[in-house]
Structures are given as structure tokens and as C-alpha cells.
Design an enzyme around this catalytic site. Structure first.
Site, PDB file in Angstrom:
ATOM      1  N   ARG A  36      -6.631  -8.679  -2.094  1.00 48.13           N
ATOM      2  CA  ARG A  36      -6.726  -7.216  -2.108  1.00 48.13           C
ATOM      3  C   ARG A  36      -7.752  -6.719  -3.117  1.00 48.13           C
ATOM      4  NH1 ARG A  36      -1.217  -6.085   0.079  1.00 48.13           N
ATOM      5  NH2 ARG A  36      -1.027  -3.854   0.418  1.00 48.13           N
ATOM      6  N   ARG A  91      -0.958   4.398  -2.187  1.00 51.08           N
ATOM      7  CA  ARG A  91      -1.312   3.059  -1.686  1.00 51.08           C
ATOM      8  C   ARG A  91      -2.600   3.107  -0.866  1.00 51.08           C
ATOM      9  NH1 ARG A  91       4.079   2.179   1.072  1.00 51.08           N
ATOM     10  NH2 ARG A  91       3.075   0.515   2.223  1.00 51.08           N
ATOM     11  N   LYS A 146      -0.576  -5.602   9.897  1.00 51.36           N
ATOM     12  CA  LYS A 146      -0.798  -6.989   9.458  1.00 51.36           C
ATOM     13  C   LYS A 146       0.479  -7.834   9.580  1.00 51.36           C
ATOM     14  CE  LYS A 146      -2.137  -5.867   5.266  1.00 51.36           C
ATOM     15  NZ  LYS A 146      -2.098  -4.400   5.184  1.00 51.36           N
ATOM     16  N   ARG A 160       8.313   3.957   9.204  1.00 53.05           N
ATOM     17  CA  ARG A 160       8.879   2.698   8.723  1.00 53.05           C
ATOM     18  C   ARG A 160       9.850   2.972   7.565  1.00 53.05           C
ATOM     19  NH1 ARG A 160       4.846  -1.870   6.658  1.00 53.05           N
ATOM     20  NH2 ARG A 160       4.923  -0.726   4.726  1.00 53.05           N
ATOM     21  N   ARG A 209      12.397   0.553   2.351  1.00 52.00           N
ATOM     22  CA  ARG A 209      11.433   0.207   1.305  1.00 52.00           C
ATOM     23  C   ARG A 209      11.189   1.407   0.409  1.00 52.00           C
ATOM     24  NH1 ARG A 209       6.203  -3.229   3.155  1.00 52.00           N
ATOM     25  NH2 ARG A 209       5.299  -1.944   1.517  1.00 52.00           N
TER      26      ARG A 209
HETATM   27  P1  ADP Z   1       1.456  -2.578   2.630  1.00 53.39           P
HETATM   28  O1  ADP Z   1       0.406  -3.435   3.272  1.00 53.39           O
HETATM   29  O2  ADP Z   1       2.278  -1.850   3.610  1.00 53.39           O
HETATM   30  O3  ADP Z   1       0.979  -1.737   1.491  1.00 53.39           O
HETATM   31  P2  ADP Z   1       2.602  -4.856   1.242  1.00 53.39           P
HETATM   32  O4  ADP Z   1       3.971  -5.293   1.554  1.00 53.39           O
HETATM   33  O5  ADP Z   1       1.472  -5.747   1.601  1.00 53.39           O
HETATM   34  O6  ADP Z   1       2.541  -3.467   1.941  1.00 53.39           O
HETATM   35  O7  ADP Z   1       2.476  -4.521  -0.330  1.00 53.39           O
HETATM   36  C1  ADP Z   1       3.388  -3.709  -1.020  1.00 53.39           C
HETATM   37  C2  ADP Z   1       2.968  -3.563  -2.486  1.00 53.39           C
HETATM   38  O8  ADP Z   1       2.969  -4.854  -3.121  1.00 53.39           O
HETATM   39  C3  ADP Z   1       1.554  -3.044  -2.722  1.00 53.39           C
HETATM   40  O9  ADP Z   1       1.508  -1.640  -2.720  1.00 53.39           O
HETATM   41  C4  ADP Z   1       1.231  -3.631  -4.114  1.00 53.39           C
HETATM   42  O10 ADP Z   1       1.866  -2.923  -5.144  1.00 53.39           O
HETATM   43  C5  ADP Z   1       1.895  -4.998  -4.050  1.00 53.39           C
HETATM   44  N1  ADP Z   1       0.953  -6.044  -3.548  1.00 53.39           N
HETATM   45  C6  ADP Z   1       1.057  -6.741  -2.377  1.00 53.39           C
HETATM   46  N2  ADP Z   1       0.046  -7.611  -2.256  1.00 53.39           N
HETATM   47  C7  ADP Z   1      -0.720  -7.480  -3.375  1.00 53.39           C
HETATM   48  C8  ADP Z   1      -1.921  -8.086  -3.828  1.00 53.39           C
HETATM   49  N3  ADP Z   1      -2.562  -9.036  -3.110  1.00 53.39           N
HETATM   50  N4  ADP Z   1      -2.436  -7.692  -5.025  1.00 53.39           N
HETATM   51  C9  ADP Z   1      -1.834  -6.760  -5.756  1.00 53.39           C
HETATM   52  N5  ADP Z   1      -0.704  -6.136  -5.385  1.00 53.39           N
HETATM   53  C10 ADP Z   1      -0.138  -6.475  -4.203  1.00 53.39           C
END
Ligand code: ADP
Length: 193
Positions: free
Chosen positions: A89, A145, A14, A128, A134
């Protein structure tokens, strides 16, 4: 305005695709993951709270992310449109986003869902982790996750499917080939700027 959601599990590409789409179509990119990491790095009260969830691979509570998105949309009021990456999400987030956009006399036009097999997701995220630094890109947290994705996020796809807005795209071709497929869908609504 044109508003796009890039949907898919962690590691589906994404972020990578968003940055190319953003440049080609002059859209504002809003990534909740990036916004949250920014708050964590600045050690704001929101960041300190969010970090507890992120480090465990859990979703941050809805009200926190919805508030963050709402102020970001207001901040970029004159935008040609938005790419939402990593948001919504949960079903509650999807409903809140519809209300926020309706308030601005607009809505979500298209949801592109990147489909990648689970073994490939894990491989990409572990790789990654070696370079990104990270703290949530290690095998234990990655597994959580992905679990959280199937428990709470995957169902958001049906919400948009029911509204006729969902397109599924194979996400394990090359970055360039995947972009070409995504662009074909976007071009039906908006031409590159
Ligand atoms: P990835 O898609 O690789 O899991 P992101 O950078 O999108 O990574 O998200 C990292 C973390 O941030 C998630 O595991 C969650 O804890 C939090 N997060 C991100 N976006 C949301 C969301 N829309 N709602 C709730 N938690 C979120």
C-alpha cells in the site's frame, strides 16, 4: 511460483475476487487487512497498536505490515503462489516485497488493478458496514481511507507500471464478469489448478 497483486482502492472488490481466484488457481491468499483484524481481535500487542491507526482510517506503519507479510510468506513456503490483497500500500512496502520475494528466487508476475468510480466505492463500503460490523466501515472513516489511498497507495501502481506488470481492469461490472476479465489475464501465466 506465480505471485499476483490485487490492487485497488477500499471497496474495489479485492477481497471478493481474491477468494474466487484463490480457489480456481490454488494460490495462497494473503490479506493484510484480515491479518491485522485477526491481531486486533486477539488483542496482541501488534493488534492493539494497529487498531489505533485502523480506527482512524490511516495506514498502519510499514515495518509492522512488512514483518507480518514476511512471516506469512515463510509459513506458506510450499505454496504454488500468492495473491497479495491490500498489500503493498506504499512504495516502501512495494520495495520490501520485491526484496522478500527475490530472497526466495521469485518475484511479482502480475498486478491487476481494479478501477471503480469513487461514488460507487462509498456506496459499497457503507452497505458493507451495515452487515460486516467492521468499525472502520462508517462514512467518516471511509472518507479518510479513500483519502489515504490517493495520498499514499495510488502511486504504487506507477511502480509496477514502470516494471511492465500492471493491468487495469474495470471493477464495476458484476462480480462474475469482473472475475472473467481477471482470469483472462492470469491465464497468460498460469492455468486454473
Ligand atoms: P479496505 O481495502 O477495505 O480498506 P483492508 O481490510 O484492506 O480494507 O484494510 C483495513 C485497514 O487495515 C486499512 O485502512 C489500514 O489501516 C490497515 N491496513 C491494511 N493493509 C495495510 C497495509 N498494507 N499497510 C498499512 N495499513 C494497512
Amino acid at each position: 511460483m506465480f505471485n499476483l497483486i490485487l490492487f485497488g482502492p477500499p471497496g474495489s472488490g479485492k477481497g471478493t475476487q481474491s477468494s474466487t481466484i484463490m480457489k480456481s488457481y490454488h494460490l495462497e491468499h494473503i490479506s493484510t487487512g484480515d491479518l491485522l483484524r485477526d491481531e486486533v481481535n486477539k488483542k496482541t500487542p501488534l493488534g492493539v497498536e494497529a487498531k489505533k491507526y485502523m480506527d482512524q482510517g490511516l495506514l498502519v506503519p510499514d515495518e509492522v505490515v512488512i514483518g507480518m507479510i514476511s512471516s506469512k510468506i515463510d509459513e506458506k513456503a510450499g505454496a504454488r503462489g500468492f495473491i497479495f490483497d491490500g498489500f503493498p500500500r506504499t512504495s516502501a512496502q512495494a520495495e520490501a516485497l520485491d526484496k522478500l520475494l527475490e530472497f526466495k528466487n521469485t518475484g511479482i508476475h502480475l498486478v491487476l488493478s481494479l478501477e471503480v468510480p469513487e461514488h460507487e466505492l462509498v456506496k459499497r463500503l457503507v452497505n458493507r458496514g451495515i452487515t460486516s460490523g467492521r468499525s472502520d466501515d462508517n462514512e467518516d472513516v471511509i472518507a479518510k481511507r479513500i483519502k489515504e489511498y490517493y495520498a499514499k497507495t495510488e502511486q504504487v501502481a506507477s511502480y509496477y507500471y514502470q516494471h511492465g506488470k500492471l493491468e487495469r481492469v474495470k471493477g464495476d461490472n458484476s462480480i462474475e464478469d469482473t472475475f472473467k476479465i481477471l482470469a483472462k489475464h492470469i491465464d497468460k501465466y498460469l492455468l486454473p489448478a
